[in-house]
Design a protein around this motif. Sequence first.
Motif, PDB file in Angstrom:
ATOM      1  N   THR A 229      27.374  35.361  25.565  1.00 52.54           N
ATOM      2  CA  THR A 229      28.525  35.388  26.466  1.00 52.54           C
ATOM      3  C   THR A 229      28.687  34.001  27.070  1.00 52.54           C
ATOM      4  N   ALA A 230      29.923  33.499  27.074  1.00 50.55           N
ATOM      5  CA  ALA A 230      30.173  32.142  27.567  1.00 50.55           C
ATOM      6  C   ALA A 230      31.490  32.090  28.340  1.00 50.55           C
ATOM      7  N   VAL A 231      31.419  32.440  29.593  1.00 46.06           N
ATOM      8  CA  VAL A 231      30.267  32.933  30.343  1.00 46.06           C
ATOM      9  C   VAL A 231      30.719  34.108  31.187  1.00 46.06           C
ATOM     10  N   ILE A 232      29.737  34.896  31.662  1.00 44.76           N
ATOM     11  CA  ILE A 232      30.025  35.979  32.596  1.00 44.76           C
ATOM     12  C   ILE A 232      30.087  35.395  34.002  1.00 44.76           C
ATOM     13  N   PRO A 233      31.221  35.488  34.700  1.00 42.30           N
ATOM     14  CA  PRO A 233      31.289  35.009  36.086  1.00 42.30           C
ATOM     15  C   PRO A 233      30.630  36.019  37.026  1.00 42.30           C
ATOM     16  N   LEU A 234      29.509  35.654  37.604  1.00 44.33           N
ATOM     17  CA  LEU A 234      28.711  36.620  38.355  1.00 44.33           C
ATOM     18  C   LEU A 234      29.366  37.074  39.644  1.00 44.33           C
ATOM     19  N   GLY A 235      30.403  36.384  40.083  1.00 44.92           N
ATOM     20  CA  GLY A 235      31.111  36.848  41.263  1.00 44.92           C
ATOM     21  C   GLY A 235      31.716  38.224  41.095  1.00 44.92           C
ATOM     22  N   TRP A 236      31.897  38.653  39.853  1.00 40.35           N
ATOM     23  CA  TRP A 236      32.446  39.976  39.563  1.00 40.35           C
ATOM     24  C   TRP A 236      31.368  41.024  39.338  1.00 40.35           C
ATOM     25  N   GLU A 237      30.095  40.639  39.408  1.00 40.21           N
ATOM     26  CA  GLU A 237      29.023  41.505  38.932  1.00 40.21           C
ATOM     27  C   GLU A 237      27.987  41.816  40.010  1.00 40.21           C
ATOM     28  N   ASN A 238      27.375  42.997  39.883  1.00 39.95           N
ATOM     29  CA  ASN A 238      26.170  43.328  40.630  1.00 39.95           C
ATOM     30  C   ASN A 238      24.976  42.910  39.759  1.00 39.95           C
TER      31      ASN A 238
ATOM     32  N   GLU B 177      40.198  42.539  47.761  1.00 42.15           N
ATOM     33  CA  GLU B 177      40.323  43.894  48.286  1.00 42.15           C
ATOM     34  C   GLU B 177      40.101  44.940  47.215  1.00 42.15           C
ATOM     35  N   ALA B 178      40.450  44.616  45.984  1.00 40.71           N
ATOM     36  CA  ALA B 178      40.203  45.547  44.879  1.00 40.71           C
ATOM     37  C   ALA B 178      38.748  45.500  44.426  1.00 40.71           C
ATOM     38  N   LEU B 179      38.154  44.313  44.470  1.00 39.28           N
ATOM     39  CA  LEU B 179      36.804  44.133  43.935  1.00 39.28           C
ATOM     40  C   LEU B 179      35.724  44.498  44.951  1.00 39.28           C
ATOM     41  N   TYR B 180      35.872  44.003  46.172  1.00 37.15           N
ATOM     42  CA  TYR B 180      34.871  44.259  47.219  1.00 37.15           C
ATOM     43  C   TYR B 180      35.583  44.673  48.508  1.00 37.15           C
ATOM     44  N   PRO B 181      36.182  45.857  48.546  1.00 34.99           N
ATOM     45  CA  PRO B 181      36.982  46.239  49.718  1.00 34.99           C
ATOM     46  C   PRO B 181      36.184  46.321  51.017  1.00 34.99           C
ATOM     47  N   ASP B 182      34.882  46.588  50.927  1.00 37.05           N
ATOM     48  CA  ASP B 182      34.071  46.757  52.130  1.00 37.05           C
ATOM     49  C   ASP B 182      33.123  45.598  52.408  1.00 37.05           C
ATOM     50  N   THR B 183      32.906  44.738  51.408  1.00 37.83           N
ATOM     51  CA  THR B 183      31.863  43.707  51.558  1.00 37.83           C
ATOM     52  C   THR B 183      32.339  42.309  51.217  1.00 37.83           C
ATOM     53  N   ALA B 184      33.657  42.095  51.096  1.00 41.98           N
ATOM     54  CA  ALA B 184      34.174  40.798  50.643  1.00 41.98           C
ATOM     55  C   ALA B 184      33.630  39.638  51.471  1.00 41.98           C
ATOM     56  N   ASP B 185      33.582  39.807  52.773  1.00 36.71           N
ATOM     57  CA  ASP B 185      33.154  38.714  53.641  1.00 36.71           C
ATOM     58  C   ASP B 185      31.643  38.492  53.602  1.00 36.71           C
TER      59      ASP B 185
ATOM     60  N   ALA C  27      21.789  43.316  34.899  1.00 40.12           N
ATOM     61  CA  ALA C  27      20.492  43.174  34.236  1.00 40.12           C
ATOM     62  C   ALA C  27      20.175  44.389  33.372  1.00 40.12           C
ATOM     63  N   GLU C  28      20.509  45.579  33.861  1.00 45.58           N
ATOM     64  CA  GLU C  28      20.301  46.791  33.056  1.00 45.58           C
ATOM     65  C   GLU C  28      21.141  46.755  31.784  1.00 45.58           C
TER      66      GLU C  28
ATOM     67  N   ARG D 100      18.879  36.236  41.560  1.00 45.99           N
ATOM     68  CA  ARG D 100      18.654  37.683  41.570  1.00 45.99           C
ATOM     69  C   ARG D 100      18.690  38.235  40.145  1.00 45.99           C
ATOM     70  N   LEU D 101      19.701  37.840  39.383  1.00 44.80           N
ATOM     71  CA  LEU D 101      19.803  38.310  38.003  1.00 44.80           C
ATOM     72  C   LEU D 101      18.578  37.890  37.199  1.00 44.80           C
ATOM     73  N   LEU D 102      18.168  36.645  37.344  1.00 49.46           N
ATOM     74  CA  LEU D 102      17.006  36.159  36.594  1.00 49.46           C
ATOM     75  C   LEU D 102      15.751  36.950  36.939  1.00 49.46           C
ATOM     76  N   ARG D 103      15.566  37.242  38.218  1.00 49.12           N
ATOM     77  CA  ARG D 103      14.379  38.011  38.609  1.00 49.12           C
ATOM     78  C   ARG D 103      14.356  39.369  37.928  1.00 49.12           C
ATOM     79  N   TYR D 104      15.479  40.037  37.928  1.00 50.08           N
ATOM     80  CA  TYR D 104      15.535  41.377  37.345  1.00 50.08           C
ATOM     81  C   TYR D 104      15.381  41.328  35.827  1.00 50.08           C
ATOM     82  N   VAL D 105      16.037  40.373  35.177  1.00 51.81           N
ATOM     83  CA  VAL D 105      15.940  40.249  33.720  1.00 51.81           C
ATOM     84  C   VAL D 105      14.509  39.891  33.310  1.00 51.81           C
TER      85      VAL D 105
END
Length: 341
Positions: A77-86, A122-130, A91-92, A141-146
């Motif tokens: 993948t070139a590349v996955i923008p992690l701002g859209w991801e948990n 507002e669509a992506l993180y309606p409760d946690t954007a800030d 990692a799973e 975080r991703l590296l640790r889990y992977v």
Amino acid sequence: MSESRPLRRLGFLTIGLFDGDDPRPGHESTLSIIQLGEQLGFDSAWVRHRHLQYGISSPVAVLAAASQRTSRIELGTAVIPLGWENPLRLAEDLATVDMLTGGRLNPGVSVGPPMHWDTVKEALYPDTADAEDFSYERVRRLLRYVRGEQATSVAGVEGIEVFSDRVQPYSPGLGRRMWYGGASLRSAQWAGENGMNFLTSSVVKAEVPDEDADFARIQLSHVRTFRQHHPDGDRARVSQGLVVIPTDSASTDQRDKYQAYARSRLPRTARPQGPARMLFAPDLVGPSAELAERLEQHAAFREIDEVAFALPFTFDHDDYVQILTDIATRLGPALGWMRGN
């Protein structure tokens, strides 16, 4: 000028465009192109990532499908923008697909706020954007889990349920195949310090206000900075992703189309663009022998031995077949690449 390294690994990159009213044919075309890449002997196939556009929005799912239609070619993948991801959930997914590929997955990621953040938050993180953190910590975080580090304190048996304290499935080799897509000295240094591989493409940041708009020299500084800070030094993996279009077997109409495409994009290569001073590399179009000479004179190309040449966004399936065939049968060998090397 140092002697160019022989090309060891040959790859390609596609955006996977599709028709919004009928998306399946475009996705099938992408899978077909990946299958063709394996048949031609390419070492890797990479897919771009696009959200709320008519390109691949779920590359991990597409590569899961590709894993069942191929057996050898590496899939990236070139590349996955992690701002859209948990990071934990991603990692799973990555580990699952890596298991399905038999250890062929090469995930490339980047960080930063999602594109058009103010309109999408507002669509992506309606409760946690800030509260969302779009810094390098999201990659850590991703590296640790992977890499199999602890994700929770819960482990063991509870009734009939069995829990793990790390992401499952765990794919032991995946951590060594994580890539960071960077266009700046800071990103290159960070990727090296964190033991990742480095993806550098046809876009770099001209970070010094008065520096010359010399794309190859700037990109070379990124490659060297990455390796200076990586535990593997000069052996650290770097892949370059320029737009390279051989015309050896192209029809007259195809050659005209390719040249017009390159001309339309040439003005953006003359000087850094926008507040971020992004500098674009010229697209390379022509016979393979000519392209090989131009690449061997490219300062950054001379110090890498892996490529993922980018297919243009808007071409037709038959164009991609011609381009990939010429890359594998003519350009690659002219650069020292050997199939199955």
